[in-house]
Write an enzyme that holds these catalytic residues in place. Structure first.
Site, short mmCIF file in Angstrom:
data_model
loop_
_atom_site.label_atom_id
_atom_site.label_comp_id
_atom_site.label_asym_id
_atom_site.label_seq_id
_atom_site.Cartn_x
_atom_site.Cartn_y
_atom_site.Cartn_z
N ASP A 129 -7.69 1.64 -26.27
CA ASP A 129 -8.20 1.41 -24.92
C ASP A 129 -8.58 2.67 -24.22
OD1 ASP A 129 -7.82 -1.24 -24.70
OD2 ASP A 129 -5.78 -1.07 -23.94
N ARG A 163 -0.52 -7.19 -21.58
CA ARG A 163 -1.31 -6.84 -22.76
C ARG A 163 -0.71 -5.67 -23.55
NH1 ARG A 163 -4.70 -2.89 -22.29
NH2 ARG A 163 -6.36 -3.72 -23.61
N GLU A 221 1.24 -8.46 8.16
CA GLU A 221 1.35 -6.99 8.30
C GLU A 221 2.37 -6.42 7.33
OE1 GLU A 221 -0.95 -5.57 10.33
OE2 GLU A 221 -1.52 -7.67 10.45
N PRO A 264 0.81 -1.23 0.00
CA PRO A 264 0.00 0.00 0.00
C PRO A 264 0.85 1.28 0.00
CG PRO A 264 -0.78 -1.55 1.66
CD PRO A 264 0.52 -2.08 1.15
N1 4GX Z 1 -1.61 -2.78 -3.49
N2 4GX Z 1 -1.65 -5.29 0.45
C1 4GX Z 1 0.48 -6.44 0.83
C2 4GX Z 1 1.22 -6.90 3.12
C3 4GX Z 1 2.33 -5.93 2.96
C4 4GX Z 1 2.33 -4.68 3.62
C5 4GX Z 1 3.42 -3.84 3.45
C6 4GX Z 1 4.38 -5.46 2.01
C7 4GX Z 1 4.45 -4.25 2.65
C8 4GX Z 1 -1.76 -3.89 -1.61
C9 4GX Z 1 -2.34 -2.88 -2.40
C10 4GX Z 1 -2.24 -4.30 -0.29
C11 4GX Z 1 -2.02 -5.48 1.84
C12 4GX Z 1 -0.71 -6.29 -0.07
C13 4GX Z 1 -0.79 -5.61 2.71
N3 4GX Z 1 3.36 -6.30 2.16
N4 4GX Z 1 -0.72 -4.35 -2.28
N5 4GX Z 1 0.09 -6.67 2.21
N6 4GX Z 1 -3.41 -2.14 -2.10
O1 4GX Z 1 -3.19 -3.73 0.19
O2 4GX Z 1 -0.62 -3.67 -3.43
#
Ligand code: 4GX
Length: 259
Positions: free
Chosen positions: A168, A153, A115, A88
């Site tokens: 697109d 794609r 986490e 995130p």
């Molecule tokens: N876009 N998540 C990853 C665990 C995490 C947290 C911090 C690495 C660093 C998300 C998103 C997403 C939730 C995937 C937390 N891994 N990933 N996860 N939105 O929400 O890519």
């Protein structure tokens, strides 16, 4: 392009790349794709990949050693690939980023669970960080699939011979015009007449106008991020003039100011 995914759930990707455009891209060697199980890089007998957070609190954190080993192994297989953590905190993925990634020789996509990952994995191991949007997933896998799908794609030769990628949504920064197919009347709703005329200039003009209208109504922010071609400016000017006339002719006089 070489794509490696590092995940605790590699089976999630089996169905993903067994179908449709991804399967085709792999079959014709436009991409090569594999998912590696991070667990296989844990050194201990029980292959533990997570641990409790220093400082306390709920949830678990992905241990750095298995991840570092997995990333190093992936980099040996794909030395020129960019290592990308799905998170995130990352740059928010969009079509411009998809184009940037489509030009790379490879991507190593790291999918965190729990986490997140121990923050000490340095930039030599994690070169880039991407988010697919401001919502919370249970893991990076679905995010990695979205990135792989949007990037693949755009690789030349993956979409059929059509110019699909070029017309697109977002290719030109506008939403797409509406689409119709047979029958000509569906539950009382007709296909716009111009589309049945075979008059290609008029059809193109109608489609551009419909794109502009959709974008103006649903995503005005997209219009702030791009310039207008002379033809687009012309269409907007006609709306402007015609709305100006409508207002001049039809608006009731404003209430007198109460004093
Ligand atoms: N876009 N998540 C990853 C665990 C995490 C947290 C911090 C690495 C660093 C998300 C998103 C997403 C939730 C995937 C937390 N891994 N990933 N996860 N939105 O929400 O890519």
């Amino acid at each position: 392009m070489q794509i490696l995914v590092l995940t605790l759930f590699p089976e999630m990707f089996t169905a993903f790349w067994s179908h449709g455009m991804l399967r085709k891209a792999i079959a014709q060697e436009s991409i090569a794709a594999a998912a590696l199980n991070i667990r296989n890089f844990a050194a201990d007998r029980h292959q533990v990949t997570d641990d409790r957070p220093y400082g306390g609190g709920s949830g678990m954190v992905m241990k750095p050693e298995p991840l570092a080993a997995a990333i190093r192994a992936a980099k040996e297989r794909a030395p020129d690939a960019r290592t990308i953590l799905m998170s995130p905190q990352g740059r928010v993925f969009n079509q411009a980023l998809a184009r940037e990634l489509a030009a790379l020789p490879g991507m190593i996509l790291i999918c965190g669970r729990y986490e997140g990952v121990d923050d000490r994995l340095g930039v030599d191991l994690i070169a880039d960080e991407l988010s697919i949007g401001d919502y919370v997933l249970t893991g990076g896998e679905v995010a990695a699939m979205a990135v792989i799908d949007a990037v693949t794609r755009l690789i030349p030769g993956v979409l059929g011979g059509e110019d699909s990628a070029e017309c697109d949504s977002f290719a030109n920064g506008l939403l797409e015009h509406p689409h119709y197919t047979r029958p000509p009347v569906f539950e009382g709703a007709e296909v716009p007449g111009v589309l049945l005329t075979g008059h290609h200039r008029n059809i193109e003009r109608w489609r551009l106008e419909a794109s502009l209208l959709r974008t103006f109504v649903h995503r005005p922010d997209l219009l702030q991020e791009r310039e207008l071609t002379p033809q687009e400016a012309d269409i907007l000017r006609r709306w402007h003039d015609s709305l100006g006339r409508l207002i001049a002719e039809r608006a009731l006089p404003a209430d007198d100011r109460r004093r």
